[in-house]
Scaffold this motif. Sequence first.
Motif, short mmCIF file in Angstrom:
data_model
loop_
_atom_site.label_atom_id
_atom_site.label_comp_id
_atom_site.label_asym_id
_atom_site.label_seq_id
_atom_site.Cartn_x
_atom_site.Cartn_y
_atom_site.Cartn_z
N UNK A 240 -26.31 14.32 -22.34
CA UNK A 240 -27.29 13.24 -22.39
C UNK A 240 -26.63 11.88 -22.55
N UNK A 241 -25.56 11.82 -23.34
CA UNK A 241 -24.99 10.50 -23.65
C UNK A 241 -23.66 10.21 -22.99
N UNK A 242 -22.96 11.24 -22.54
CA UNK A 242 -21.64 10.97 -21.96
C UNK A 242 -21.53 11.24 -20.48
N UNK A 243 -22.33 12.20 -20.01
CA UNK A 243 -22.09 12.73 -18.68
C UNK A 243 -22.49 11.77 -17.57
N UNK A 244 -23.31 10.76 -17.88
CA UNK A 244 -23.72 9.82 -16.85
C UNK A 244 -22.54 8.99 -16.35
N UNK A 245 -21.55 8.80 -17.20
CA UNK A 245 -20.41 7.95 -16.85
C UNK A 245 -19.12 8.75 -16.70
N UNK A 246 -18.91 9.68 -17.63
CA UNK A 246 -17.60 10.32 -17.69
C UNK A 246 -17.59 11.69 -17.02
N UNK A 247 -16.66 11.91 -16.13
CA UNK A 247 -16.52 13.20 -15.47
C UNK A 247 -16.07 14.25 -16.48
N UNK A 248 -15.23 13.81 -17.42
CA UNK A 248 -14.73 14.75 -18.42
C UNK A 248 -15.87 15.23 -19.32
N UNK A 249 -16.72 14.28 -19.74
CA UNK A 249 -17.87 14.66 -20.58
C UNK A 249 -18.81 15.58 -19.80
N UNK A 250 -18.95 15.35 -18.48
CA UNK A 250 -19.79 16.21 -17.65
C UNK A 250 -19.25 17.63 -17.66
N UNK A 251 -17.94 17.75 -17.41
CA UNK A 251 -17.33 19.08 -17.33
C UNK A 251 -17.46 19.81 -18.66
#
Lengths: 320, 300
Positions: A240-251
Motif C-alpha cells: 500500500x505504501x511502498x510498492x507504488x514507487x519502489x520495485x523492491x518494495x513491490x517484490x
Amino acid sequence: MTEARSYHGQPVIKQPVWTWEIPTYFFTGGLGGASAGLAYLAQWRGNDVLARRAWSGALAGVAVSPMLLTSDLGKPLRFVNMLRMFKVTSPMSVGSWLLTATGAATGVAAADAWTGRLPRSGAVARPAAALLGLPLSTYTAALIANTAVPVWHEARSMLPFVFASGAALSAGAAAVALTPPDHAAPARRLALGGAAAEVVLEQLMEKRLGDLAAPYEEGTSHTLSRLAQACLLAGSAMVAWGAGRSRRASAAGGAVMAAGALSARWSVFKAGFASAADPGQVVGPQRAAIERGERRGAARGHARVSAPDPARGSPATSVY
Amino acid sequence: MSESTLKTIAWPDSYGERAKPRMGFFTDTSVCIGCKACEVACKEWNRIPMSMQGFTGHSYDNTIDLGADTWRHVAFVEQRLPVDATEGGSLVQLAERAQAVDGGVQTYQEGEGIRWLMASDVCKHCTDAACLDVCPTGALFRTEFGTVVVQEDICNGCGYCVPACPFGVLDQREGDGRVWKCTLCYDRLKDDKEPACAQACPTNSIQFGELGELRERAEHRLARLQEAGQAKAQLYLADEDDGIHGAGAFFLLLDEPEVYGLPPDPVDTRRDLGSVWAAAGAAAAALGAGLLAAVFGGRR
C-alpha cells in the motif's frame, strides 16, 4: 453440550491421507485461475505489461498444479484415471477436467501473450482460461467441504468464498511482485482487496462454525492462521505504501502477501485433520441434533413387531 | 411393519435383468463373544497384509479400527454398572456387585459390576455411499448385489473417499497407495458362498443373507431383547429414512452407537452437494466481480 461419548477416545472418521502437495495446490490452483482472469482483463484494458506478467503467473500456477496432484496420488502413474469419467458428484472429477482445460487454454494464451504468434487460437484461449480459472479457484473448497470432516463440511457455504479471496490475493500478490510499479495499480488493488476479504471472511467462517471452530483456535492450524494474518498485514503495508514507487518494495510486499495466502490455505487444510481426529467434533453435533428432535439419527430403539417370532430369531435367542 | 423395511432391494437401475437381490450383514452384537474369528477369516480369505502388532490397553481390542488392512474390527467396551443399579434383583446380588465394583474385579458376566459389550464392525455398504459418490475414477462401484466395492486395478490412490466416508471405513494402504475395504466377499458371493466372516462366526452374531429377510429377523430379535429387559437395545442403520437411506450392513446394539465408535447420525455428504456447488459457483462469480473491480476500478 455435554461431553460426547466415544469408543476409547478413538476417531469416528478417518483423517485425510493427503500430504503437503494438496494445500500447496490449493494455493497454486487459485493463483493460476485468478491470474488468468487478471491477465485477460488487464489486456482488455490495454495494460499489456501487467497482462504478460499475469499470464506468466497463470501459466506457472496451472503448470505446477498437475505435478503436485500427481505426486500426491498413491499410484502416480495412474493419474490419467482421473479422466476416465466425468462425475458431478465428485468435485475432484470436475476439478480434474477444469484443471486440464484451464491448463491447455492458459498455455496457449501465455504463449501468445509473450510471442504474439498465436493470434487466432489465442483469441479463443484467453477468455476461456479467464472464465475457467474462476471455478478452478473455488472448486477446491467445494472438494473439501464435500467430506464428512465437520470443520470443512459445516463451513460449506463460506469456504468457497474464503478460497476465492485467497485466489484474488495470490494472483494480485504475484502480479505485484513481477510487474513494474507503474503498471501494477490493478494488481495492487486486487491483492489488497483479496487480503482484506480473506481475513474478514475467515473470521466470519470461524464465528459461524461456533464450537466446531476449535481446530482454528489451537495447535498447528491456529499458528498457521496467525502467520497468515501477520504476513498479510505486513505485506499489505508494504504494497500500500511502498510498492507504488519502489520495485523492491513491490517484490518484497508481493512475496510476503503470497506467503500469507499459502499459509492461510495450510491453516484450513490442517484444521480438517484436527477436526477428523476428534470424535467429539463428529459425534457431538450429531447427538445434539437428535436430542433437539431435528434429526432422528440412524438408531431405533422400538421394534416394529410386537411378538418375538422364535423361528426367525437369532440362533442364540435361548440366551435370554 | 412398513413396506420398505421388508422389501428386498435390488439394483435394477444399473443392472437390469442381471440385478441380484440386495445382500448384506445383520450383526447381532448381543451374541458376539469377541473371539475375532471374523477378523482372522477375513484376513485369510482376502489375503490382507498384517496390521499393527501390539497392545493398545483398550480392553481386548488391539485391532483399533477399520482400515485398509482391517476389514472386520471387533470392538470391546467395558462398562462399569452403577453400584445402585436396581436390575438384577436380590440384596445379596447387589452387595456382590458393589463389592466387585469397589474391588475392581472385572468379569465378563453381567450383574457383577462390569458389562462387556462386543461388536464386530464392518463396511456398511450404504445405500447412499459417499465413497462411491466422490470417487473420481470410478474405481468404487455398486455390484449387482447392491454392495460397494473398490476395483484395485483402477484406484489411483487419490484418497478422496477416505475423509468422505462418515464411518471412517476406507483408508490408504501403506506401501501400496490404493484404498482398500470390505468387498462383502464379492468373489464368494458370485459363487453363491457366504462371506468368510459370516461363515467363521461361531455364535451367528454375523448373519449374512438377503437384506429384506435380515431386517425382518432383526425386528424379532430386537423385540425379544427388549422383552428380556435390554432397554437400550437398538437397531442401527436398519431403516431407509436415515442419513444414508439405510445400509447393507446393519447392527443390533446394546447401547448408543457412539459407545461402539459409530456415528449416531451418519449422513452422505452428497445430500449437501447442491449447496456446496451453489456456494462454489457464487464464489467464482464473486471472484470475477472482484477482478473486474480491481482492473477497472481505478487508474490503469
